[in-house]
Design an enzyme around this catalytic site. Sequence first.
Site, PDB file in Angstrom:
ATOM      1  N   GLY A   8       1.315  -1.096   0.432  1.00 14.58           N
ATOM      2  CA  GLY A   8       0.045   0.192   0.290  1.00 14.58           C
ATOM      3  C   GLY A   8       1.098   1.156  -0.455  1.00 14.58           C
ATOM      4  O   GLY A   8       2.132   0.919  -0.256  1.00 14.58           O
ATOM      5  N   LYS A  13       7.888   0.856   0.283  1.00 14.40           N
ATOM      6  CA  LYS A  13       8.152   0.025  -1.197  1.00 14.40           C
ATOM      7  C   LYS A  13       9.671   0.874  -1.823  1.00 14.40           C
ATOM      8  O   LYS A  13       9.886  -0.316  -2.142  1.00 14.40           O
ATOM      9  CB  LYS A  13       6.965  -0.010  -1.864  1.00 14.40           C
ATOM     10  CG  LYS A  13       5.878  -1.058  -1.197  1.00 14.40           C
ATOM     11  CD  LYS A  13       4.526  -0.876  -2.244  1.00 14.40           C
ATOM     12  CE  LYS A  13       4.223   0.781  -2.849  1.00 14.40           C
ATOM     13  NZ  LYS A  13       3.610   1.245  -1.942  1.00 14.40           N
ATOM     14  N   SER A  14       9.587   1.949  -1.169  1.00 15.93           N
ATOM     15  CA  SER A  14      10.796   2.501  -2.328  1.00 15.93           C
ATOM     16  C   SER A  14      12.462   1.939  -1.023  1.00 15.93           C
ATOM     17  O   SER A  14      13.167   1.602  -1.889  1.00 15.93           O
ATOM     18  CB  SER A  14      10.513   3.471  -2.076  1.00 15.93           C
ATOM     19  OG  SER A  14       8.944   4.025  -3.569  1.00 15.93           O
ATOM     20  N   ALA A  32      12.972   6.573 -12.824  1.00 23.03           N
ATOM     21  CA  ALA A  32      11.160   6.817 -12.435  1.00 23.03           C
ATOM     22  C   ALA A  32      10.549   6.363 -13.419  1.00 23.03           C
ATOM     23  O   ALA A  32      11.035   7.384 -14.404  1.00 23.03           O
ATOM     24  CB  ALA A  32      11.552   8.033 -11.993  1.00 23.03           C
ATOM     25  N   THR A  33       9.150   6.466 -12.895  1.00 20.14           N
ATOM     26  CA  THR A  33       8.348   6.166 -14.249  1.00 20.14           C
ATOM     27  C   THR A  33       6.800   7.250 -14.317  1.00 20.14           C
ATOM     28  O   THR A  33       6.193   7.440 -15.434  1.00 20.14           O
ATOM     29  CB  THR A  33       7.513   4.797 -14.115  1.00 20.14           C
ATOM     30  OG1 THR A  33       6.765   4.448 -13.355  1.00 20.14           O
ATOM     31  CG2 THR A  33       8.591   3.749 -14.701  1.00 20.14           C
ATOM     32  N   HIS A  48      12.686  12.761  -4.004  1.00 27.93           N
ATOM     33  CA  HIS A  48      12.661  11.451  -4.102  1.00 27.93           C
ATOM     34  C   HIS A  48      14.685  11.418  -4.410  1.00 27.93           C
ATOM     35  O   HIS A  48      15.128  10.409  -4.114  1.00 27.93           O
ATOM     36  CB  HIS A  48      11.962  10.568  -4.733  1.00 27.93           C
ATOM     37  CG  HIS A  48      10.858  10.507  -4.211  1.00 27.93           C
ATOM     38  ND1 HIS A  48      10.562   8.867  -3.207  1.00 27.93           N
ATOM     39  CD2 HIS A  48       9.449  10.399  -3.759  1.00 27.93           C
ATOM     40  CE1 HIS A  48       9.565   8.523  -2.640  1.00 27.93           C
ATOM     41  NE2 HIS A  48       8.757   9.201  -2.935  1.00 27.93           N
ATOM     42  N   LYS A  49      14.357  12.349  -5.300  1.00 30.97           N
ATOM     43  CA  LYS A  49      15.717  12.246  -5.461  1.00 30.97           C
ATOM     44  C   LYS A  49      16.857  12.862  -5.000  1.00 30.97           C
ATOM     45  O   LYS A  49      18.139  12.195  -4.642  1.00 30.97           O
ATOM     46  CB  LYS A  49      16.004  13.504  -7.025  1.00 30.97           C
ATOM     47  CG  LYS A  49      15.264  12.871  -8.006  1.00 30.97           C
ATOM     48  CD  LYS A  49      15.511  14.102  -9.228  1.00 30.97           C
ATOM     49  CE  LYS A  49      14.779  14.049 -10.669  1.00 30.97           C
ATOM     50  NZ  LYS A  49      14.948  14.645 -11.866  1.00 30.97           N
ATOM     51  N   GLU A  51      16.888  12.302  -1.722  1.00 32.54           N
ATOM     52  CA  GLU A  51      17.010  10.970  -0.745  1.00 32.54           C
ATOM     53  C   GLU A  51      18.475   9.545  -0.817  1.00 32.54           C
ATOM     54  O   GLU A  51      18.835   9.482  -0.610  1.00 32.54           O
ATOM     55  CB  GLU A  51      15.543   9.607  -0.687  1.00 32.54           C
ATOM     56  CG  GLU A  51      14.525  10.948   0.443  1.00 32.54           C
ATOM     57  CD  GLU A  51      13.394   9.767  -0.075  1.00 32.54           C
ATOM     58  OE1 GLU A  51      13.365   9.107  -0.142  1.00 32.54           O
ATOM     59  OE2 GLU A  51      12.912  10.390   0.879  1.00 32.54           O
TER      60      GLU A  51
END
Length: 167
Positions: A8, A13-14, A32-33, A48-49, A51
């Site tokens: 979820g 997950k990441s 990255a999609t 995110h980048k 991190e």
Amino acid sequence: MIIYITGGARSGKSRFAQEKALQLSKSPVYVATAHIWDDNFAERVQLHKNERGPEWTTYESETNIHKLPIQNQVVVIDCVTLWLTNLFVAFDNNIEKSLAAFREEIDAIAQLSGTFIIISNEIGMGVHAETEIGRKFTDLQGWANQYVASKAEEAIFMVSGLPLNLK
């Protein structure tokens, strides 16, 4: 080799996928999609980048992931949900065409040498979608997840930051 990680939103997950990639390689690849839809989402992508460290090579690709220079690498593909959204939009919300294109890409990735850690969301476990298009996408996501899981050598379900090994 495909490693499939699902769960979820905010299940870890990441983070888990990135830690796994770093255990397998000193210089992993991140794909990255996401399509950047607005400023808020652009900020989330930038977080995110930030991190990820300098050891990561990052590619941004909304489709045709198998055509990137990812062979013989450890690759995190994040994520199926955004990737499917791109296909669903490109094929005017047609489930059959979107799923066929997705399966072709997964099959092409499975033919490459390397380790491919593919992250997805279990959106069908939450609230029932209110709109017809939302329900169609939930069905598409479920079938796509089943397909990736069937091709994966390893499958992990993340719950509250904890991995549950499925296969």
